[in-house]
Design a protein around this motif. Structure first.
Motif, PDB file in Angstrom:
ATOM      1  N   SER B  70       0.929  -1.286   0.083  1.00 57.20           N
ATOM      2  CA  SER B  70       0.011   0.169  -0.130  1.00 57.20           C
ATOM      3  C   SER B  70       0.858   1.280   0.172  1.00 57.20           C
ATOM      4  CB  SER B  70      -0.935   0.027   1.099  1.00 57.20           C
ATOM      5  OG  SER B  70      -0.509   0.296   2.219  1.00 57.20           O
ATOM      6  N   ASP B  71       2.018   1.102   0.744  1.00 54.31           N
ATOM      7  CA  ASP B  71       3.029   2.156   0.779  1.00 54.31           C
ATOM      8  C   ASP B  71       3.332   2.808  -0.754  1.00 54.31           C
ATOM      9  OD1 ASP B  71       3.022   3.434   3.317  1.00 54.31           O
ATOM     10  OD2 ASP B  71       4.903   2.219   3.556  1.00 54.31           O
ATOM     11  N   VAL B  72       3.777   1.539  -1.471  1.00 54.08           N
ATOM     12  CA  VAL B  72       4.065   1.954  -2.821  1.00 54.08           C
ATOM     13  C   VAL B  72       2.866   2.355  -3.788  1.00 54.08           C
ATOM     14  CG1 VAL B  72       4.819   0.666  -4.871  1.00 54.08           C
ATOM     15  CG2 VAL B  72       5.766  -0.021  -2.801  1.00 54.08           C
ATOM     16  N   LEU B  73       1.880   2.041  -3.410  1.00 52.27           N
ATOM     17  CA  LEU B  73       0.679   2.539  -4.266  1.00 52.27           C
ATOM     18  C   LEU B  73       0.210   3.709  -3.482  1.00 52.27           C
ATOM     19  CD1 LEU B  73      -1.082  -0.979  -4.868  1.00 52.27           C
ATOM     20  CD2 LEU B  73       0.354   0.284  -6.234  1.00 52.27           C
ATOM     21  N   ASP B  74       1.085   4.427  -2.952  1.00 51.51           N
ATOM     22  CA  ASP B  74       0.323   5.646  -2.200  1.00 51.51           C
ATOM     23  C   ASP B  74      -0.735   5.564  -1.269  1.00 51.51           C
ATOM     24  OD1 ASP B  74       0.611   8.414  -1.820  1.00 51.51           O
ATOM     25  OD2 ASP B  74      -0.423   8.883  -3.399  1.00 51.51           O
ATOM     26  N   ALA B  75      -0.877   4.534  -0.562  1.00 51.28           N
ATOM     27  CA  ALA B  75      -2.152   4.496   0.462  1.00 51.28           C
ATOM     28  C   ALA B  75      -1.396   4.195   1.737  1.00 51.28           C
ATOM     29  CB  ALA B  75      -3.084   3.408  -0.059  1.00 51.28           C
ATOM     30  N   LYS B  76      -2.165   4.307   2.942  1.00 48.35           N
ATOM     31  CA  LYS B  76      -1.583   4.189   4.205  1.00 48.35           C
ATOM     32  C   LYS B  76      -2.151   2.938   4.727  1.00 48.35           C
ATOM     33  CE  LYS B  76       0.910   8.123   4.778  1.00 48.35           C
ATOM     34  NZ  LYS B  76       2.270   7.907   3.730  1.00 48.35           N
ATOM     35  N   THR B  77      -1.660   1.909   5.406  1.00 49.33           N
ATOM     36  CA  THR B  77      -2.213   0.722   6.080  1.00 49.33           C
ATOM     37  C   THR B  77      -2.298   0.996   7.534  1.00 49.33           C
ATOM     38  OG1 THR B  77      -2.382  -0.829   4.155  1.00 49.33           O
ATOM     39  CG2 THR B  77      -2.483  -1.737   6.408  1.00 49.33           C
ATOM     40  N   VAL B  78      -3.334   0.763   8.104  1.00 56.00           N
ATOM     41  CA  VAL B  78      -3.416   0.567   9.661  1.00 56.00           C
ATOM     42  C   VAL B  78      -4.024  -0.585  10.198  1.00 56.00           C
ATOM     43  CG1 VAL B  78      -3.996   1.834  11.608  1.00 56.00           C
ATOM     44  CG2 VAL B  78      -3.338   3.167   9.889  1.00 56.00           C
ATOM     45  N   VAL B  79      -3.281  -1.374  10.908  1.00 57.76           N
ATOM     46  CA  VAL B  79      -3.786  -2.599  11.587  1.00 57.76           C
ATOM     47  C   VAL B  79      -4.265  -2.349  12.904  1.00 57.76           C
ATOM     48  CG1 VAL B  79      -3.035  -4.782  12.177  1.00 57.76           C
ATOM     49  CG2 VAL B  79      -2.130  -4.015   9.981  1.00 57.76           C
TER      50      VAL B  79
END
Lengths: 132, 129
Positions: B70-79
């Motif tokens: 998701s970082d590479v795709l310009d999105a942030k992930t939160v678990v």
């Protein structure tokens, strides 16, 4: 020894069944929630090894009753190619499948007793025990 | 094969893992999420693992992969929602999930995602022409 059962490990669905069986026995035994999670996680790692490295195999689950001490013992067995260098296989970060290499080394840290034997002609056996 | 549903909410994707996933199911989730981030132009992904009683190295690696993809795709992930027993076991196993952003619950995770979206928005706005 009170009781034992044997589960097959031939698919990733059966790895889930292993987790669920170990969880259920660990809870029956009265292990703390953290210890239940430790032994179930170790079982998941070892069952995955049995499946991917050993070409499938079995897990024997035993309830131990040693005087006033009770415990859960899991024995994973396969007839796969075996592990040529056990010391290397037990190192954090060593993997032959592109994984993280935490399966053996990590699960060893989650249990009270850990033993492994491997022979190129017979396969691999890993036994782990968690005491209450 | 059963798949984990992915819900869209504005610029965010929401995933609640409520079953004990086998490995192929976890890999399918990783692929599905990557595709949905691009297809929906998502800026954030929230993964709720509060129902998971076990996170082993495979699931841990999947969470790390999703965060990295998701970082590479310009999105942030939160678990969010990791149980304390799961956190203890993961660290003892040797997985510290250093690249994965976490929050204690869904509400805090949403705050984190909205804050990072606002930050991204304002930095674009102030960017020199």
């Amino acid at each position: 020894m009170l009781q034992s059962e044997i589960l097959q490990i031939r698919s990733s669905e059966q790895v889930v069944e292993v987790r669920q069986a170990v969880r259920s026995r660990a809870a029956d035994l009265g292990l703390s929630l953290v210890d239940q999670t430790r032994i179930v996680t170790a079982a998941s790692e070892l069952a995955r090894n049995t499946l991917h490295h050993g070409g499938g195999g079995t897990m024997k689950l035993e309830i131990l009753n040693n005087g006033n001490r009770r415990g859960l013992r899991l024995t994973f067995e396969d007839q796969g190619p075996g592990i040529p260098d056990l010391a290397l296989a037990l190192k954090d970060g060593y993997s032959t499948t592109g994984g993280l290499g935490l399966g053996l080394s990590g699960s060893r840290r989650l249990v009270n007793e850990f033993s492994i034997s491997s022979n190129p002609s017979e396969g691999t056996r890993v036994t782990v025990t968690k005491w209450k | 094969m059963e798949r984990i549903p992915i819900l869209k909410m504005g610029e965010l994707l929401l995933v609640t893992i409520q079953v004990d996933m086998h490995d192929r199911m976890a890999l399918a989730l990783q692929d599905d999420l990557s595709e949905r981030i691009v297809a929906n132009g998502a800026r954030g992904v929230l993964i709720d693992i509060s129902a998971l009683e076990v996170v082993d190295s495979f699931i841990g690696r999947m969470l790390g992969n999703i965060a990295a993809i998701s970082d590479v795709l310009d999105a942030k992930t939160v678990v969010v929602g990791m149980r304390p027993a799961v956190a203890i076991t993961l660290v003892e196993l040797g997985m510290t999930l250093q690249r994965v952003r976490t929050a204690l619950d869904v509400e805090k995770g949403m705050e984190l995602l909205h804050a990072s979206l606002r930050e991204a928005g304002s930095s674009n706005h102030n960017a020199p022409i």
